[in-house]
Enzyme design. Sequence first.
Site, PDB file in Angstrom:
ATOM      1  N   SER A 151       0.857  -1.183   0.000  1.00 57.38           N
ATOM      2  CA  SER A 151       0.000   0.000   0.000  1.00 57.38           C
ATOM      3  C   SER A 151       0.892   1.231   0.000  1.00 57.38           C
ATOM      4  CB  SER A 151      -0.891   0.016   1.245  1.00 57.38           C
ATOM      5  OG  SER A 151      -1.512   1.274   1.423  1.00 57.38           O
ATOM      6  N   TYR A 165      -1.685  -0.813  10.354  1.00 55.87           N
ATOM      7  CA  TYR A 165      -1.708  -1.005   8.900  1.00 55.87           C
ATOM      8  C   TYR A 165      -0.420  -0.505   8.260  1.00 55.87           C
ATOM      9  CZ  TYR A 165      -3.599  -1.122   4.160  1.00 55.87           C
ATOM     10  OH  TYR A 165      -3.810  -1.387   2.827  1.00 55.87           O
TER      11      TYR A 165
END
Length: 264
Positions: A151, A165
């Site tokens: 990501s 995350y």
Amino acid sequence: MNTSKSPLSMFEVSGKVALITGASGAFGMVAARVLAGAGCKLVLVAGNETSLEEICDECREIGAEVTAINARPVDEAACSDLVRQAVDAYGALDILVVASGMNKVAPIDEMEPETFTSVMDANVTQSWLLARAATVQMKEQGGGKIVLVSSARGLLGHPAGYTAYCASKAAVDGITKALGCELGPQGITVNAIAPTVFRSPLTQWMFEDTEKAREVRKGFLARVPKGRLGEPEDLAGPLLFLASKASDFYTGHILYADGGYTAG
């Protein structure tokens, strides 16, 4: 290969065996549709049986051979078993796409340690275990393609409770680079696709014409040179590239599918 005569053949994956985890998720469905349309034999894995059957049926309608496995890559035995089932079904494993994972958002002083650990397990440990299981088979075959999902948050922080995350995706980047170096001599490429916000069931609200969505988009798009949020098809080309011969000289790379978000 004389690429001047047949450049598209570099992207040929017809007949290759692809194992996709998280196949009922947003990126997993993109991967399944793309590789089905390109002629791969698919082993699709997901924990949600209903959604899994839906994407399997869609890929069969495209014309692909599909094996469905209703499971999650929760530990070493499960990951090894997924690779075994792929080989049992089709005799090989040429492409691994790890699209499974999770995110749980909370400020650090409100996030339980167990929550942090669960995100790291889903995004990091399971990626490592799946790559490990696939490596054993791919070494025997003389090569293969491993595609992980990172990501933009593996490179950049986020102010809204993303410590788990961001940490997990930074770790996926590290795995990608380390395995790219380690497995390159074995003919196995390891790369990651790192999207920013793209349309999915979880982000659909950001695309809607509401005051909240417009406000969030305005702030986000100020940093996106392409001036829009991502669409699922924006991930299709990068995936086919990384799964095909076209990327044979690329390994250990993080390919940002982000409209230029991380460039500025």
